[in-house]
Design an enzyme around this catalytic site. Structure first.
Site, PDB file in Angstrom:
ATOM      1  N   ASP A 148     -25.424  18.271  64.082  1.00 21.70           N
ATOM      2  CA  ASP A 148     -25.997  19.473  63.935  1.00 21.70           C
ATOM      3  C   ASP A 148     -27.159  19.482  64.887  1.00 21.70           C
ATOM      4  OD1 ASP A 148     -24.032  19.298  62.114  1.00 21.70           O
ATOM      5  OD2 ASP A 148     -25.341  19.647  60.322  1.00 21.70           O
TER       6      ASP A 148
ATOM      7  N   GLU B  12     -25.215   8.540  53.989  1.00 23.30           N
ATOM      8  CA  GLU B  12     -24.673   9.567  55.104  1.00 23.30           C
ATOM      9  C   GLU B  12     -25.020   9.044  56.488  1.00 23.30           C
ATOM     10  OE1 GLU B  12     -26.549  13.217  54.549  1.00 23.30           O
ATOM     11  OE2 GLU B  12     -25.406  14.190  55.781  1.00 23.30           O
TER      12      GLU B  12
HETATM   13  C1  9WN Z   1     -23.882  21.639  57.867  1.00 21.21           C
HETATM   14  C2  9WN Z   1     -21.110  17.614  55.388  1.00 21.21           C
HETATM   15  C3  9WN Z   1     -21.641  17.671  56.619  1.00 21.21           C
HETATM   16  C4  9WN Z   1     -21.031  17.122  57.892  1.00 21.21           C
HETATM   17  C5  9WN Z   1     -21.527  17.324  59.056  1.00 21.21           C
HETATM   18  C6  9WN Z   1     -23.071  17.014  58.875  1.00 21.21           C
HETATM   19  C7  9WN Z   1     -23.706  17.927  57.598  1.00 21.21           C
HETATM   20  C8  9WN Z   1     -24.070  20.381  57.234  1.00 21.21           C
HETATM   21  C9  9WN Z   1     -25.501  20.374  56.904  1.00 21.21           C
HETATM   22  O1  9WN Z   1     -22.830  17.455  56.592  1.00 21.21           O
HETATM   23  O2  9WN Z   1     -23.737  19.160  58.210  1.00 21.21           O
HETATM   24  O3  9WN Z   1     -22.258  21.729  58.166  1.00 21.21           O
HETATM   25  O4  9WN Z   1     -25.721  21.075  56.029  1.00 21.21           O
HETATM   26  O5  9WN Z   1     -26.366  19.694  57.248  1.00 21.21           O
HETATM   27  O6  9WN Z   1     -24.065  17.049  59.930  1.00 21.21           O
HETATM   28  O7  9WN Z   1     -21.071  16.431  60.349  1.00 21.21           O
HETATM   29  O8  9WN Z   1     -19.710  17.581  58.061  1.00 21.21           O
HETATM   30  O9  9WN Z   1     -21.113  16.234  55.162  1.00 21.21           O
END
Ligand code: 9WN
Length: 451
Positions: free
Chosen positions: A183, A422
């Site tokens: 992101d 994470e």
């Molecule tokens: C937005 C779920 C996801 C991962 C992404 C990570 C994060 C989301 C957020 O979490 O993104 O899609 O709200 O930050 O960057 O890679 O799939 O784990």
């Protein structure tokens, strides 16, 4: 399975048991949420990794995970990046995405309106291998699922090939940093500078910063404003692929996703050949897309360093930011010698995994020696187990067995406190962001049980 790893760390057996418990605890029955608190829904690329982890517990359950995601596929083939459960607590939720009025979305589920890296066929091939190693019954389950799900996965790949491969470069186009899965990576700083939220952006309240110990581990408010503006633009474009490309303030050729697409196309083709599925023309398409994507990654690579750089398709600017994504050619074996060796020695050297200060010798998301490296903020420095897993898996397939094993070992060292962060602070090994993160538990299971 590995044994004790040192003081304060869990043995391989205990770690695997804890990883299995994370997946079970986050399981709603039809899907495993990405994490219990911060992400109480299904994410597309998380689901693929989670399915691999589940295969070590129960192949049938692993296949259900992919089936749940595929049931949310839009009628044009797109696999949405979030499949929403009924849980509250995540923003932007389905109302903000506003996809309820989009008729291409299946009526039975609420979803977001963008996608994520296409790693699903890679996961399915892995699951078939795990199932075959387990038992004839599980092999049969996985093979018959593959025969049933194959065309849906093909349609997903065809959607990418039709709508998201930008010629003449051939890179996979993303229209939001969230589509890359990375992101707020500095890869996207320049394109985001061109995203100018309008005064008519509806107000909102962030919830993600409440789900972590320290808001500084998440993207900034300024970044979020741009993320929300892009959603607003797409919503106004009705999520029509051509209209989105024409109107989005963000349009970038992503080398990392392109490399994964190349591998996934080959894996999907391989599955059809392996199971003698009657899809000859489709397999030919997949091989063509794989070759085209691999070539696009090679063309994006610097001729001296081998690092591959994203391309801002709106400005035409090559984005020469040194993040782990620049090593994308290693994922899909895009480069010939001596460039591949050059890349490998860079990635294992002191700027990356060989940096003397690292708690675990695996690549961080950004080199500690790059200006702007931030060891705690999300995709701007921390180590992400799932990215390490992708490289270890690709290296093993590519014959770099010793290095792949080393990164497996070091990756497990990173996870060995059993909290399944994470992401991790590279110098201290502190888990950051969410804990009990499902895909982190899943890659731990693969490293522990599948190697
Ligand atoms: C937005 C779920 C996801 C991962 C992404 C990570 C994060 C989301 C957020 O979490 O993104 O899609 O709200 O930050 O960057 O890679 O799939 O784990």
């Amino acid at each position: 399975m590995s044994t004790a790893t040192g003081s304060g760390r869990l043995s391989g057996t205990t770690l695997a048991a804890r990883a299995a418990a994370v997946l079970r605890d986050n399981d709603t029955g039809a899907l495993v949420t990405a994490s219990p608190k911060l992400y109480p829904h299904m994410w597309s690329w998380d689901a693929a990794f989670i399915a691999i982890g589940l295969a070590y517990l129960d192949v049938r359950r692993a296949l259900t995970e992919l089936g749940t995601l595929l049931a949310a596929q839009w009628s044009d083939g797109m696999l949405p990046h979030i499949v929403f459960t009924d849980a509250d607590g995540y923003f932007p939720g389905p109302d903000r995405w506003g996809t309820d009025t989009v008729t291409r979305r299946p009526a039975s589920v609420r979803t977001s309106g963008i996608c994520q890296p296409p790693v699903h066929a890679i996961a399915l091939r892995r699951i078939v291998d795990v199932a075959r190693a387990n038992s004839a019954v599980e092999a049969e389950l996985a093979e018959s699922f593959t025969a049933r799900a194959w065309q849906a996965l093909y349609r997903w790949h065809r959607w990418i090939a039709r709508h998201r491969i930008a010629e003449p470069q051939g890179l996979l186009t993303i229209v939001h940093g969230w589509e890359s899965g990375m992101d707020n990576s500095p890869r996207w700083d320049a394109p985001y500078a061109g995203v100018r939220p309008g005064p008519d952006l509806p107000p909102y309240v962030r919830l993600d910063t409440l789900g972590v110990d320290d808001p500084a581990e998440r993207p900034s408010d300024d970044e979020y404003h741009r993320y929300l503006w892009l959603i607003e633009q797409m919503r106004r474009a009705g999520y029509e692929p051509a209209e989105v490309l024409a109107t989005s303030d963000f349009r970038v050729g992503d080398v990392f996703s392109t490399a994964l697409f190349a591998v996934a196309c080959d894996d999907l083709a391989h599955l059809a050949d392996d199971l003698s599925l009657p899809f000859r023309a489709e397999v030919a398409d997949l091989r063509t897309w794989a070759a085209r994507s691999r070539r696009a990654v090679a063309d994006a690579a610097d001729p001296v360093s081998g690092l591959a750089f994203d391309l801002d398709l709106r400005s035409g600017e090559r984005l020469r930011t040194r993040t782990v994504a620049a090593f994308a050619p290693l994922l899909c074996s895009a480069l010939a010698e001596p460039l591949e060796t050059r890349l490998l020695s860079d990635l294992t050297g002191p700027d990356w995994a060989g940096h003397p200060g690292l708690a675990a010798a695996v690549p961080p998301s950004v080199s500690p020696r790059v200006n702007g490296f931030d060891p705690r903020r999300y995709w701007r420095g921390p180590q992400w187990p799932v990215v390490v897993w992708l490289f270890s898996f690709a290296l093993r397939r590519g014959g770099h067995t010793a290095l792949a094993r080393r990164w497996r070992q070091e990756g497990l060292r990173l996870l060995s406190d059993g909290s399944f962060g994470e992401y991790y602070e590279p110098f201290t090994g502190e888990p950051l962001g969410s804990t009990q993160q499902s895909w982190t538990a899943a890659v731990a299971l693969d490293w522990l049980c599948g190697w």
